[in-house]
Write an enzyme that holds these catalytic residues in place. Structure first.
Site, PDB file in Angstrom:
ATOM      1  N   HIS A 225      13.672  47.821  23.648  1.00 44.60           N
ATOM      2  CA  HIS A 225      12.643  48.686  24.257  1.00 44.60           C
ATOM      3  C   HIS A 225      13.138  49.217  25.604  1.00 44.60           C
ATOM      4  O   HIS A 225      12.770  48.730  26.655  1.00 44.60           O
ATOM      5  CB  HIS A 225      11.296  47.952  24.393  1.00 44.60           C
ATOM      6  CG  HIS A 225      11.315  46.676  25.186  1.00 44.60           C
ATOM      7  ND1 HIS A 225      12.165  45.642  24.935  1.00 44.60           N
ATOM      8  CD2 HIS A 225      10.548  46.272  26.237  1.00 44.60           C
ATOM      9  CE1 HIS A 225      11.947  44.652  25.783  1.00 44.60           C
ATOM     10  NE2 HIS A 225      10.977  45.010  26.594  1.00 44.60           N
TER      11      HIS A 225
ATOM     12  N   HIS B 100      16.262  45.093  29.643  1.00 45.31           N
ATOM     13  CA  HIS B 100      16.031  44.281  30.851  1.00 45.31           C
ATOM     14  C   HIS B 100      17.308  43.837  31.540  1.00 45.31           C
ATOM     15  O   HIS B 100      17.248  43.291  32.646  1.00 45.31           O
ATOM     16  CB  HIS B 100      15.172  43.043  30.565  1.00 45.31           C
ATOM     17  CG  HIS B 100      13.723  43.315  30.335  1.00 45.31           C
ATOM     18  ND1 HIS B 100      12.855  43.635  31.348  1.00 45.31           N
ATOM     19  CD2 HIS B 100      12.985  43.298  29.196  1.00 45.31           C
ATOM     20  CE1 HIS B 100      11.632  43.807  30.848  1.00 45.31           C
ATOM     21  NE2 HIS B 100      11.689  43.614  29.543  1.00 45.31           N
TER      22      HIS B 100
ATOM     23  N   HIS C  68      14.900  38.815  31.138  1.00 51.23           N
ATOM     24  CA  HIS C  68      13.696  39.621  31.356  1.00 51.23           C
ATOM     25  C   HIS C  68      13.858  40.195  32.761  1.00 51.23           C
ATOM     26  O   HIS C  68      14.923  40.688  33.117  1.00 51.23           O
ATOM     27  CB  HIS C  68      12.418  38.799  31.177  1.00 51.23           C
ATOM     28  CG  HIS C  68      11.193  39.657  31.073  1.00 51.23           C
ATOM     29  ND1 HIS C  68      10.309  39.797  32.105  1.00 51.23           N
ATOM     30  CD2 HIS C  68      10.744  40.457  30.079  1.00 51.23           C
ATOM     31  CE1 HIS C  68       9.345  40.655  31.759  1.00 51.23           C
ATOM     32  NE2 HIS C  68       9.589  41.073  30.528  1.00 51.23           N
TER      33      HIS C  68
ATOM     34  N   ASP D  41       4.048  43.508  21.875  1.00 50.63           N
ATOM     35  CA  ASP D  41       3.651  42.278  22.577  1.00 50.63           C
ATOM     36  C   ASP D  41       2.313  41.708  22.118  1.00 50.63           C
ATOM     37  O   ASP D  41       1.622  41.060  22.904  1.00 50.63           O
ATOM     38  CB  ASP D  41       3.598  42.547  24.085  1.00 50.63           C
ATOM     39  CG  ASP D  41       4.956  42.416  24.747  1.00 50.63           C
ATOM     40  OD1 ASP D  41       5.550  41.330  24.662  1.00 50.63           O
ATOM     41  OD2 ASP D  41       5.421  43.409  25.341  1.00 50.63           O
TER      42      ASP D  41
ATOM     43  N   HIS E  76       9.706  46.414  19.483  1.00 49.10           N
ATOM     44  CA  HIS E  76       9.087  45.513  20.460  1.00 49.10           C
ATOM     45  C   HIS E  76       7.593  45.780  20.596  1.00 49.10           C
ATOM     46  O   HIS E  76       7.184  46.820  21.112  1.00 49.10           O
ATOM     47  CB  HIS E  76       9.750  45.675  21.830  1.00 49.10           C
ATOM     48  CG  HIS E  76       9.381  44.606  22.806  1.00 49.10           C
ATOM     49  ND1 HIS E  76      10.107  43.444  22.945  1.00 49.10           N
ATOM     50  CD2 HIS E  76       8.356  44.508  23.678  1.00 49.10           C
ATOM     51  CE1 HIS E  76       9.552  42.683  23.875  1.00 49.10           C
ATOM     52  NE2 HIS E  76       8.478  43.313  24.337  1.00 49.10           N
TER      53      HIS E  76
ATOM     54  N   ASP F 282       6.839  48.889  23.118  1.00 52.94           N
ATOM     55  CA  ASP F 282       6.312  47.948  24.115  1.00 52.94           C
ATOM     56  C   ASP F 282       4.787  47.932  24.126  1.00 52.94           C
ATOM     57  O   ASP F 282       4.166  47.466  25.090  1.00 52.94           O
ATOM     58  CB  ASP F 282       6.855  48.264  25.511  1.00 52.94           C
ATOM     59  CG  ASP F 282       6.970  47.035  26.407  1.00 52.94           C
ATOM     60  OD1 ASP F 282       6.632  45.932  25.948  1.00 52.94           O
ATOM     61  OD2 ASP F 282       7.398  47.170  27.567  1.00 52.94           O
TER      62      ASP F 282
ATOM     63  N   GLU G 162      11.899  37.421  24.246  1.00 60.38           N
ATOM     64  CA  GLU G 162      12.143  38.421  25.286  1.00 60.38           C
ATOM     65  C   GLU G 162      12.633  37.790  26.582  1.00 60.38           C
ATOM     66  O   GLU G 162      11.935  37.785  27.588  1.00 60.38           O
ATOM     67  CB  GLU G 162      10.884  39.251  25.536  1.00 60.38           C
ATOM     68  CG  GLU G 162      11.146  40.475  26.380  1.00 60.38           C
ATOM     69  CD  GLU G 162       9.879  41.264  26.693  1.00 60.38           C
ATOM     70  OE1 GLU G 162       9.993  42.283  27.396  1.00 60.38           O
ATOM     71  OE2 GLU G 162       8.778  40.865  26.255  1.00 60.38           O
TER      72      GLU G 162
END
Length: 440
Positions: free
Chosen positions: A287, A266, A221, A84, A82, A360, A194
């Protein structure tokens, strides 16, 4: 100088004998040199046993942790679950790929030079957009909030950046594609969504994301959605569905049929438990870290980790450890060693074959000391090597465990499709824009 007895034009028989003589002399010389080298190595090894490992003889790593980490990563580079980077492109450059220069210093944690320094072989580009506000989407998630449009834009910017740097990135949609990219010394680039809030309450949208190259969807999420309950962030959220909704179970089934990885980062503990038990395919946490090391809702508790494995009642999975400071340790205490503690705890409870890396990066504000950006992965591998991790265990952590899980999900999808498993066409029961089915 020639002998007087040698003919001026040698016969074929004489030339053959002469050639064999030269060959024997050369072989004797080569073997003499090899014997001397072996004797020297043996003598030095008796005086300094570390010498044998340091010159990298088969099945041995250097004693020096930094050298050992480099050796491992040369053959088993990091596959991060993961990153971003696309959201940085969205908010930093309004997704204008032309203006983004990944071959030079980027403002946060990720760019090509640091990816290369960190020995990265691949990563999931998170095509994330945030949860809509409750006011904007309404109590049943029915009001238009542009999340599907925004997700399509993030898929577009990720693909644009990947194609802009063909010497460094290779777009991948399969485990074999990841391996091929790594063999070509490129960084395998895979897409992940995500949060199922990005599906617009529609399993049909899931299928189209798969066609566009997405290979995992996180079930939630930080917000609940029509499919599943979220864990919240640091403090658990009050449940809505108490795990998966009826539509959420169908979503997992369709993900299995497609070969889309089910991502449980999450999700609430009940959602994760139900998904693990219901899924026919291996799953991932792209993650997430260990709650036993730092007690926040976003981390995975031991009772869920105990459901991961190869035994009866367990599901194969990989938990890819998150580097976000608030998920790693108390304020100001997150460091490389604590991240290693999370990895070791997951390896202890779920097994060493069920842990990976999901940093992340580019989506977090606070990084652990010693893991400030993507160039620092080797330091983490060196730390674990010092703690006694073997070459094979480290290679599993850096990417091998994830690839096994991905291949497992692909295998299940192939079997389900071969068996004639039909797509799921279930509709969210609170939708008002479609007519109610009537018997003809």
């Amino acid at each position: 100088m020639s002998s007087e007895n040698e003919p001026l034009i040698p016969s074929a028989e004489h030339e053959t004998v002469h050639q064999k003589s030269r060959t024997l002399r050369n072989r004797a010389l080569v073997w003499s040199v090899l014997v001397v080298i072996i004797i020297v190595v043996a003598v030095v090894a008796l005086v300094d046993p570390s010498f044998v490992s340091d010159i990298g003889l088969p099945e041995k790593l250097p004693r020096d942790p930094k050298l050992a980490a480099q050796r491992v990563l040369d053959t088993a580079p990091v596959i991060d679950g993961h990153i971003d980077l696309p959201i940085v492109a969205r908010f930093g450059w309004r997704n204008n790929v032309t203006d983004i220069h990944l071959d030079s210093q980027m403002p946060m944690h990720v760019d090509i030079p640091r990816l290369r320094e960190g020995k990265v072989g691949g990563f999931f580009w998170s095509v994330y957009v945030d949860c809509a506000s409750p006011e904007d989407e309404g109590p049943d998630f029915l009001k238009a909030s542009w999340r599907v449009r925004d997700t399509l834009e993030q898929i577009d910017v990720a693909k644009g950046l990947i194609s802009k740097y063909p010497d460094d990135f290779a777009y991948a949609v399969s485990a074999s594609g990841i391996k091929s990219a790594i063999r070509d010394h490129k960084i395998a680039s895979i897409l992940g969504v995500e949060g199922a809030h990005q599906l617009g309450n529609s399993i049909a949208v899931l299928r189209q994301y798969y066609e566009l190259g997405v290979r995992y969807v996180t079930l939630t999420h930080s917000c609940h959605n029509a499919f599943a309950d979220s864990c919240g962030m640091l403090i658990p959220s009050v449940p809505r569905h108490y795990g998966l909704s009826p539509l959420g179970f169908k979503l997992v089934e369709e993900m299995n049929r497609l070969g889309m990885l089910v991502d449980l980062s999450h999700t609430s503990d009940m959602t994760a438990t139900q998904a693990l038990l219901h899924s026919k395919a291996p799953v991932i946490w792209s993650h997430s870290s260990a709650r036993a090391i730092h007690d926040v809702a976003r981390n995975v508790p031991d009772e869920v980790l105990s459901l991961v494995g190869f035994g009866e009642g367990q599901r194969d999975a990989v938990v890819m450890v998150n580097f976000n400071g608030p998920f790693v340790a108390a304020d100001g205490e997150a460091d490389l060693e604590t991240v290693a503690d999370h990895i070791e705890h997951i390896a202890k409870v779920a097994g060493v074959k069920h842990v990976g890396i999901g940093s992340d990066y580019d989506g977090i504000e606070i990084t652990p000391k010693g893991l400030e950006d993507v160039s620092k992965y080797p330091a983490l591998i060196a730390e674990l090597y010092q703690r006694g991790w073997s070459k094979q265990e480290l290679a599993g952590l850096t990417g091998g465990n994830f690839l096994r899980v991905f291949e497992g999900a692909e295998k299940v999808a192939k079997e389900l499709q071969a068996a004639g498993t039909l797509p799921k066409y279930d509709i969210y029961d609170k939708r008002e824009d479609l007519p109610i089915r009537r018997e003809l």
